[in-house]
Enzyme design. Structure first.
Site, mmCIF file in Angstrom:
data_model
loop_
_atom_site.group_PDB
_atom_site.id
_atom_site.type_symbol
_atom_site.label_atom_id
_atom_site.label_comp_id
_atom_site.label_asym_id
_atom_site.label_seq_id
_atom_site.Cartn_x
_atom_site.Cartn_y
_atom_site.Cartn_z
ATOM 1 N N THR A 107 139.960 52.196 9.170
ATOM 2 C CA THR A 107 138.575 52.094 9.209
ATOM 3 C C THR A 107 138.738 50.565 8.963
ATOM 4 O OG1 THR A 107 136.984 52.373 8.355
ATOM 5 C CG2 THR A 107 138.404 53.143 6.494
ATOM 6 N N ASP A 108 137.526 49.835 8.948
ATOM 7 C CA ASP A 108 137.283 48.829 8.627
ATOM 8 C C ASP A 108 136.660 49.023 7.526
ATOM 9 O OD1 ASP A 108 134.265 49.505 9.269
ATOM 10 O OD2 ASP A 108 133.742 47.881 10.316
ATOM 11 N N GLU A 109 135.960 50.308 6.924
ATOM 12 C CA GLU A 109 135.693 49.930 5.433
ATOM 13 C C GLU A 109 136.520 49.779 4.190
ATOM 14 O OE1 GLU A 109 131.849 53.576 6.142
ATOM 15 O OE2 GLU A 109 132.354 52.663 4.195
ATOM 16 N N TYR A 132 134.835 57.298 -0.964
ATOM 17 C CA TYR A 132 135.768 57.515 0.227
ATOM 18 C C TYR A 132 136.713 56.213 1.175
ATOM 19 C CZ TYR A 132 136.070 56.929 5.524
ATOM 20 O OH TYR A 132 136.235 55.915 7.059
ATOM 21 N N LYS A 135 140.983 55.938 1.750
ATOM 22 C CA LYS A 135 141.245 55.760 2.963
ATOM 23 C C LYS A 135 142.490 53.939 3.060
ATOM 24 C CE LYS A 135 140.680 56.389 6.576
ATOM 25 N NZ LYS A 135 142.042 57.804 7.393
HETATM 26 P P1 NAD Z 1 135.098 63.893 11.465
HETATM 27 O O1 NAD Z 1 134.497 64.291 10.156
HETATM 28 O O2 NAD Z 1 133.887 63.777 12.509
HETATM 29 O O3 NAD Z 1 136.568 64.123 12.133
HETATM 30 C C1 NAD Z 1 137.535 64.916 10.888
HETATM 31 C C2 NAD Z 1 138.399 65.895 11.472
HETATM 32 O O4 NAD Z 1 139.565 66.495 10.685
HETATM 33 C C3 NAD Z 1 137.505 67.660 11.329
HETATM 34 O O5 NAD Z 1 138.023 68.028 12.660
HETATM 35 C C4 NAD Z 1 137.961 68.150 10.459
HETATM 36 O O6 NAD Z 1 137.596 69.130 10.206
HETATM 37 C C5 NAD Z 1 139.747 67.439 10.565
HETATM 38 N N1 NAD Z 1 140.274 67.388 8.709
HETATM 39 C C6 NAD Z 1 139.351 67.274 7.014
HETATM 40 N N2 NAD Z 1 140.603 67.473 7.034
HETATM 41 C C7 NAD Z 1 141.484 67.814 7.259
HETATM 42 C C8 NAD Z 1 142.619 68.738 7.163
HETATM 43 N N3 NAD Z 1 142.893 68.313 5.344
HETATM 44 N N4 NAD Z 1 143.957 68.904 7.911
HETATM 45 C C9 NAD Z 1 143.283 68.898 9.198
HETATM 46 N N5 NAD Z 1 142.033 68.381 9.417
HETATM 47 C C10 NAD Z 1 141.360 68.254 8.502
HETATM 48 O O7 NAD Z 1 136.290 62.094 11.265
HETATM 49 P P2 NAD Z 1 135.824 61.590 12.483
HETATM 50 O O8 NAD Z 1 134.464 60.486 12.289
HETATM 51 O O9 NAD Z 1 135.967 61.927 14.133
HETATM 52 O O10 NAD Z 1 136.790 60.231 11.738
HETATM 53 C C11 NAD Z 1 138.316 60.553 12.435
HETATM 54 C C12 NAD Z 1 139.424 58.965 11.648
HETATM 55 O O11 NAD Z 1 138.754 57.838 12.322
HETATM 56 C C13 NAD Z 1 139.178 59.370 10.007
HETATM 57 O O12 NAD Z 1 140.955 59.493 9.934
HETATM 58 C C14 NAD Z 1 137.940 58.191 9.758
HETATM 59 O O13 NAD Z 1 137.885 57.771 8.486
HETATM 60 C C15 NAD Z 1 138.477 57.319 10.485
HETATM 61 N N6 NAD Z 1 137.196 56.613 10.847
HETATM 62 C C16 NAD Z 1 135.962 56.942 11.610
HETATM 63 C C17 NAD Z 1 134.913 56.491 11.871
HETATM 64 C C18 NAD Z 1 133.665 56.060 12.495
HETATM 65 O O14 NAD Z 1 132.513 55.700 12.669
HETATM 66 N N7 NAD Z 1 133.465 57.378 12.277
HETATM 67 C C19 NAD Z 1 135.262 55.073 12.544
HETATM 68 C C20 NAD Z 1 136.994 54.309 12.165
HETATM 69 C C21 NAD Z 1 136.994 54.634 11.598
HETATM 70 O O1 DAU Z 2 133.052 51.266 9.100
HETATM 71 C C1 DAU Z 2 134.019 52.384 9.406
HETATM 72 C C2 DAU Z 2 132.474 53.774 9.111
HETATM 73 O O2 DAU Z 2 131.619 54.105 9.353
HETATM 74 C C3 DAU Z 2 134.043 55.191 8.735
HETATM 75 O O3 DAU Z 2 135.024 54.624 8.090
HETATM 76 C C4 DAU Z 2 133.197 56.295 8.564
HETATM 77 O O4 DAU Z 2 134.382 57.926 8.287
HETATM 78 C C5 DAU Z 2 132.132 56.150 9.478
HETATM 79 O O5 DAU Z 2 131.022 57.750 8.718
HETATM 80 C C6 DAU Z 2 131.172 55.132 9.388
HETATM 81 O O6 DAU Z 2 130.495 54.518 8.208
HETATM 82 P P1 DAU Z 2 128.863 54.342 7.240
HETATM 83 O O7 DAU Z 2 129.192 54.448 6.005
HETATM 84 O O8 DAU Z 2 129.366 52.915 7.850
HETATM 85 O O9 DAU Z 2 128.516 55.074 8.210
HETATM 86 P P2 DAU Z 2 127.264 56.542 8.403
HETATM 87 O O10 DAU Z 2 126.739 56.733 9.688
HETATM 88 O O11 DAU Z 2 127.141 57.456 7.421
HETATM 89 O O12 DAU Z 2 126.011 54.907 8.295
HETATM 90 C C7 DAU Z 2 126.226 54.000 8.692
HETATM 91 C C8 DAU Z 2 124.779 52.860 8.029
HETATM 92 O O13 DAU Z 2 123.152 52.886 8.337
HETATM 93 C C9 DAU Z 2 124.713 52.310 6.429
HETATM 94 O O14 DAU Z 2 125.210 50.411 6.475
HETATM 95 C C10 DAU Z 2 123.953 53.520 5.156
HETATM 96 C C11 DAU Z 2 123.012 54.063 6.789
HETATM 97 N N1 DAU Z 2 122.370 54.853 6.920
HETATM 98 C C12 DAU Z 2 122.947 55.796 6.649
HETATM 99 C C13 DAU Z 2 122.694 57.117 6.750
HETATM 100 C C14 DAU Z 2 123.288 58.405 6.838
HETATM 101 C C15 DAU Z 2 121.056 54.906 6.426
HETATM 102 O O15 DAU Z 2 120.447 54.137 6.588
HETATM 103 N N2 DAU Z 2 120.405 56.461 6.195
HETATM 104 C C16 DAU Z 2 121.121 57.601 6.448
HETATM 105 O O16 DAU Z 2 120.362 58.535 6.609
#
Ligand code: NAD
Ligand code: DAU
Length: 350
Positions: free
Chosen positions: A133-135, A158, A162
């Protein structure tokens, strides 16, 4: 191509499984522990295909991962599984350290043990792709964007977990020669995203006249990428990425959170306007502890070296996402028993 996708039942993993099966002709084994984040029915559209297989498994279970990798004989492993929600990591960091660090370690060891036994050319062709992730870079100062050279500076449990996982992956590449590739992506949105994340949470609240919580002043900036573009990027990194390198993906769509909330409200009002404009549902609530102010991604390396570029604009992607949630209550309604929308991740002193 035989690809193991861990976390394939989640939001991004499921988009990757669909992409690999439909667009790349790959055989896919999805290994997923089916945590709260894996919603039933997410993979209904490919589950019956012969190229797709599922194994329930936890990436922390080193022995099980060794067995599954040895049996499936993959040409690549994409480690997508993770605990992914920042607010949950604030309330309970333990699971994040276990899955995002220990789990990565177990996957690396399973990959290494299998890869050690391969002979050329399979050994050189093998890839371990770590989806990150970019985080991990922390906050981007005004006027700057993250690049592959930006030092890691994570702010939340988190992102720290990562970052630690990414360091392990690089070390396994340098020390053991395992052909690893890392990807760091910005915020994803689209169908099948668990409604604890901002866009689906705000969207479902706006649909049902519930309050839309915006953290702090709403000026925090995220760069939004449509999930299918990310899935394609991961597949490109797997196919063309150079071992030891990382690639950043972003959507060229930096938006302040308040702008995103307004866009969702206005798009729904345009279809059906209730008595009051939906913007009136927005509430500024206590800020997230350690809340990164801005993420911004320079993805020119992925453009240059992988030929990847985002294809869906934020406006188009948001319209598609709103339409999908409006038409697919069967998917998200049952999830309300797993998460009732209540605020997570506040400190006792907040
Ligand atoms: P998600 O929470 O929707 O899905 C995670 C999946 O992993 C689920 O199906 C869960 O059951 C499985 N999982 C969790 N723990 C596990 C374990 N111990 N063993 C096997 N499976 C397990 O997450 P997502 O949003 O799809 O993110 C997926 C990946 O992408 C993560 O690594 C996250 O860091 C990265 N990522 C997410 C975002 C975003 O915006 N959501 C952006 C950049 C990177
Ligand atoms: O940048 C990539 C990341 O994006 C991934 O690595 C993470 O897995 C993914 O969850 C996401 O993280 P964020 O914390 O940026 O996403 P989230 O949807 O939780 O929040 C997006 C923005 O909105 C953040 O600035 C917090 C804000 N927020 C979030 C929630 C849930 C609100 O203002 N209100 C809310 O209820």
């Amino acid at each position: 191509m035989r690809v193991i996708v861990t976390g394939g039942s989640g939001f991004i993993g499921s988009a990757l499984c669909r992409h690999l099966v439909r667009e790349r002709g790959a055989s896919v084994l999805n290994i997923d522990a089916l945590t709260y984040a894996a919603a039933p029915g997410t993979l209904a559209d490919i589950e019956a295909r012969p190229e797709y297989r599922f194994a329930k498994g936890d990436i922390r279970d080193a022995a099980a991962m060794m067995r599954l990798v040895a049996d499936f004989k993959p040409t690549a492993i994409c480690n997508v599984a993770a605990e992914s929600h920042v607010d949950r990591s604030i309330s309970g960091p333990k699971a994040f350290l276990e899955t995002n660090i220990t789990g990565v370690f177990a996957m690396l060891e399973a990959a290494r043990s299998y890869w050690d036994g391969l002979s050329e050319p399979a050994r050189s062709a093998f890839r371990f792709v770590q989806v990150s992730t970019d985080e991990v870079f922390g906050t981007a100062a005004a006027g700057t964007r993250f690049t592959e050279e930006t030092p890691y500076d994570p702010s939340s449990p988190y992102s720290a977990s990562k970052a630690a996982g990414d360091h392990l992956v690089r070390a396994w590449g340098r020390t053991y020669g395992l052909p690893v590739v890392l990807t760091n992506c910005s915020n994803n949105y689209g169908p099948y995203q668990f409604p604890e994340k901002f866009i689906p949470l705000a969207l479902l609240s706006a649909l049902h006249a519930g309050e839309i919580p915006v953290y702090g002043d709403g000026q925090n900036v995220r760069d939004w990428l449509f999930v299918d573009d990310h899935a394609r990027g991961i597949a490109d990194a797997m196919a063309k990425g150079v071992p030891g390198e990382s690639y950043l993906f972003g959507g060229n769509a930096e938006r302040r959170n308040i702008e995103v909330a307004h866009a969702i409200c206005d798009a729904l009002d345009a279809v059906h306007r209730p008595n009051e404009p939906r913007r009136n549902l927005i509430r500024h609530v206590t800020d997230r502890p350690g809340h990164d102010r801005r993420y911004a991604v320079d993805f020119s390396k992925a453009e240059r070296e992988l030929g990847w570029t985002p294809s869906v604009s934020f406006e188009d992607g948001l319209a598609r996402t709103i339409a999908w949630y409006s038409e697919n209550a069967w998917w998200w309604q049952p999830l309300q028993t797993r998460y009732d929308g209540r605020r997570i991740g506040l400190l006792k002193t907040s």
